[in-house]
Design a protein around this motif. Structure first.
Motif, PDB file in Angstrom:
ATOM      1  N   PRO A  67       0.805  -1.231   0.000  1.00 42.37           N
ATOM      2  CA  PRO A  67       0.000   0.000   0.000  1.00 42.37           C
ATOM      3  C   PRO A  67       0.837   1.279   0.000  1.00 42.37           C
ATOM      4  O   PRO A  67       0.396   2.302  -0.535  1.00 42.37           O
ATOM      5  CB  PRO A  67      -0.803  -0.099   1.301  1.00 42.37           C
ATOM      6  N   ARG A  77      -5.759   1.161  -4.821  1.00 35.91           N
ATOM      7  CA  ARG A  77      -5.054   1.016  -3.544  1.00 35.91           C
ATOM      8  C   ARG A  77      -5.718  -0.019  -2.630  1.00 35.91           C
ATOM      9  O   ARG A  77      -5.032  -0.839  -2.029  1.00 35.91           O
ATOM     10  CB  ARG A  77      -4.953   2.360  -2.837  1.00 35.91           C
ATOM     11  N   LEU A  78      -7.046   0.026  -2.494  1.00 35.55           N
ATOM     12  CA  LEU A  78      -7.735  -0.923  -1.612  1.00 35.55           C
ATOM     13  C   LEU A  78      -7.572  -2.363  -2.102  1.00 35.55           C
ATOM     14  O   LEU A  78      -7.338  -3.272  -1.302  1.00 35.55           O
ATOM     15  CB  LEU A  78      -9.215  -0.563  -1.492  1.00 35.55           C
ATOM     16  N   GLU A  79      -7.697  -2.554  -3.403  1.00 37.38           N
ATOM     17  CA  GLU A  79      -7.531  -3.902  -3.964  1.00 37.38           C
ATOM     18  C   GLU A  79      -6.102  -4.389  -3.772  1.00 37.38           C
ATOM     19  O   GLU A  79      -5.867  -5.555  -3.431  1.00 37.38           O
ATOM     20  CB  GLU A  79      -7.903  -3.899  -5.453  1.00 37.38           C
ATOM     21  N   GLU A  81      -4.095  -3.469  -1.403  1.00 38.18           N
ATOM     22  CA  GLU A  81      -3.912  -3.737   0.030  1.00 38.18           C
ATOM     23  C   GLU A  81      -4.463  -5.111   0.394  1.00 38.18           C
ATOM     24  O   GLU A  81      -3.844  -5.859   1.154  1.00 38.18           O
ATOM     25  CB  GLU A  81      -4.604  -2.659   0.845  1.00 38.18           C
ATOM     26  N   LYS A  82      -5.609  -5.476  -0.152  1.00 39.92           N
ATOM     27  CA  LYS A  82      -6.184  -6.803   0.097  1.00 39.92           C
ATOM     28  C   LYS A  82      -5.267  -7.903  -0.440  1.00 39.92           C
ATOM     29  O   LYS A  82      -5.048  -8.916   0.213  1.00 39.92           O
ATOM     30  CB  LYS A  82      -7.568  -6.920  -0.545  1.00 39.92           C
TER      31      LYS A  82
END
Length: 105
Positions: A67, A77-79, A81-82
């Motif tokens: 991230p 960014r969220l994807e 991070e996952k």
């Protein structure tokens, strides 16, 4: 100490007898849970990888999806991070599995 022994027993029951590490025809079948972790690291499940191959795959994914390497306003960014968290979890679990696999042989 007691907790470690209990965890080893649980892992042995979950993965069964692991035998010796072999490659090629007649190689040991890979447990389903290990296959899931290998897929999380974008690795092939056709044959059992070495610790080094797992570490390389983890490092590659970590560098790509960390991230902090993406701008805060990035839509991916969220994807990322996952994906990074899933790869870190898979790497940790595979290391535990390799420890037991190497010890129990």
């Amino acid at each position: 100490y007691h907790y470690a022994k209990e965890q080893q027993r649980v892992m042995r029951e979950a993965y069964g007898h692991m035998g010796r590490r072999r490659r090629g025809p007649g190689a040991l079948s890979i447990p389903t849970s290990v296959q899931l972790h290998l897929r999380a690291l974008s690795m092939s499940v056709d044959e059992l990888p070495t610790r080094r191959e797992v570490a390389q795959a983890y490092r590659r994914l970590a560098m790509e999806h960390h991230p902090d390497r993406l701008p805060a306003d990035s839509p991916t960014r969220l994807e990322s991070e996952k994906t990074f968290k899933a790869a870190a979890h898979a790497y940790k679990q595979l290391n535990i599995w390799f420890d037991i696999y190497d010890r129990e042989g």
